[in-house]
Motif scaffolding. Sequence first.
Motif, PDB file in Angstrom:
ATOM      1  N   ASP A 199       0.838  -1.213   0.000  1.00 26.26           N
ATOM      2  CA  ASP A 199       0.000   0.000   0.000  1.00 26.26           C
ATOM      3  C   ASP A 199       0.868   1.258   0.000  1.00 26.26           C
ATOM      4  N   PHE A 200       1.934   1.246   0.797  1.00 24.98           N
ATOM      5  CA  PHE A 200       2.797   2.429   0.865  1.00 24.98           C
ATOM      6  C   PHE A 200       3.585   2.595  -0.434  1.00 24.98           C
ATOM      7  N   ALA A 201       4.033   1.486  -1.015  1.00 29.73           N
ATOM      8  CA  ALA A 201       4.738   1.550  -2.300  1.00 29.73           C
ATOM      9  C   ALA A 201       3.819   2.103  -3.382  1.00 29.73           C
ATOM     10  N   THR A 202       2.553   1.700  -3.330  1.00 28.69           N
ATOM     11  CA  THR A 202       1.568   2.208  -4.291  1.00 28.69           C
ATOM     12  C   THR A 202       1.371   3.714  -4.119  1.00 28.69           C
ATOM     13  N   ALA A 203       1.342   4.162  -2.868  1.00 28.28           N
ATOM     14  CA  ALA A 203       1.195   5.601  -2.599  1.00 28.28           C
ATOM     15  C   ALA A 203       2.396   6.371  -3.121  1.00 28.28           C
ATOM     16  N   LEU A 204       3.588   5.814  -2.967  1.00 26.82           N
ATOM     17  CA  LEU A 204       4.793   6.461  -3.495  1.00 26.82           C
ATOM     18  C   LEU A 204       4.714   6.609  -5.009  1.00 26.82           C
ATOM     19  N   LEU A 205       4.288   5.541  -5.680  1.00 26.51           N
ATOM     20  CA  LEU A 205       4.152   5.589  -7.137  1.00 26.51           C
ATOM     21  C   LEU A 205       3.142   6.646  -7.553  1.00 26.51           C
ATOM     22  N   ALA A 206       2.007   6.664  -6.876  1.00 28.11           N
ATOM     23  CA  ALA A 206       0.957   7.631  -7.204  1.00 28.11           C
ATOM     24  C   ALA A 206       1.420   9.064  -6.981  1.00 28.11           C
ATOM     25  N   ALA A 207       2.347   9.250  -6.040  1.00 28.43           N
ATOM     26  CA  ALA A 207       2.851  10.596  -5.730  1.00 28.43           C
ATOM     27  C   ALA A 207       3.999  11.009  -6.640  1.00 28.43           C
ATOM     28  N   GLY A 208       4.423  10.103  -7.528  1.00 24.69           N
ATOM     29  CA  GLY A 208       5.441  10.475  -8.497  1.00 24.69           C
ATOM     30  C   GLY A 208       6.805   9.847  -8.333  1.00 24.69           C
ATOM     31  N   ALA A 209       6.948   8.880  -7.430  1.00 24.12           N
ATOM     32  CA  ALA A 209       8.241   8.211  -7.261  1.00 24.12           C
ATOM     33  C   ALA A 209       8.594   7.440  -8.530  1.00 24.12           C
ATOM     34  N   SER A 210       9.862   7.424  -8.870  1.00 23.23           N
ATOM     35  CA  SER A 210      10.315   6.725 -10.074  1.00 23.23           C
ATOM     36  C   SER A 210      10.258   5.212  -9.867  1.00 23.23           C
ATOM     37  N   PRO A 211       9.723   4.467 -10.853  1.00 22.08           N
ATOM     38  CA  PRO A 211       9.657   3.012 -10.741  1.00 22.08           C
ATOM     39  C   PRO A 211      10.972   2.334 -11.133  1.00 22.08           C
ATOM     40  N   ASP A 212      11.914   3.112 -11.621  1.00 22.03           N
ATOM     41  CA  ASP A 212      13.193   2.565 -12.080  1.00 22.03           C
ATOM     42  C   ASP A 212      14.323   2.928 -11.120  1.00 22.03           C
ATOM     43  N   GLY A 213      15.544   2.563 -11.513  1.00 16.40           N
ATOM     44  CA  GLY A 213      16.707   2.811 -10.678  1.00 16.40           C
ATOM     45  C   GLY A 213      17.079   1.547  -9.927  1.00 16.40           C
ATOM     46  N   THR A 214      18.360   1.233  -9.897  1.00 14.42           N
ATOM     47  CA  THR A 214      18.806   0.010  -9.229  1.00 14.42           C
ATOM     48  C   THR A 214      19.493   0.318  -7.894  1.00 14.42           C
TER      49      THR A 214
END
Length: 256
Positions: free
Chosen positions: A180-195
């Motif tokens: 749920d928190f990861a989903t909120a981060l994505l919705a707020a604009g966090a990048s889904p990429d990067g290693t």
Amino acid sequence: VASRVHQASALAELKRKEKLDAVRVSIVQAHKATAVLVEDKVDNYALEETQIMSDGTSGACAWLLTCAMIEGASASEVKPMFDDLVKMECDLNARGNRIQHGKGITPLTLLCSMLEKRRVSPEEQRVRDRLDMEVEQQHADAIREMEVQGALYVEAIEAIRSQMKDREEHFTQTSTAIVDFATALLAAGASPDGTSRMSPETNAIADSRIAPYMGISGTEGSPLFYCALAVISGAGDEVLELASRLIVAGASANTS
């Protein structure tokens, strides 16, 4: 045994509180700095400044809040501060360090790495199964003996066993809450990429009981890669749902 469980739980709560308090103070500072600006802008310097915690965790507010979350902070504690970070245009991709995971890790990658379950060899699993059977038999024998001494003794034994069985719930967040928190981060604009590379430390202040990385040290990959590892390790359907959200958000399926 019960005393050790209680002490470890209290320590985990203390570490969470330290991180939450640090974020809370920074948010207050950012609001005060923004209030004195003439133009309609935000001053979020306090939110982006690296802070170092007593357990060795270091990073900006988005990172510290994520760490507190995986260590068991509740939604009621995290959500109001997360909403403030988003409103104040905080960098949700700012990398941080955590002794139980490694250095230079993004908040989203940290969350996805926490979904992986520890994998064991077939031989180790056979040993575990045998020990579990022996423990259950010993427990049944002990209960039969205790029954003659009174129900209070039985209840005491059951309480201790329950504390030991559920102890990780005090130190580690549930997978559903992490998704749920990861989903909120994505919705707020966090990048889904990067290693990010997972390199847990084993120094004097490292506490493997508090939200440890259950995968293999040295693993490196993107949030989607860690979700894939979690699925392989036996994680639930909620991880598949997060993986699909990462792909919809633009995560590359070819990034290791």
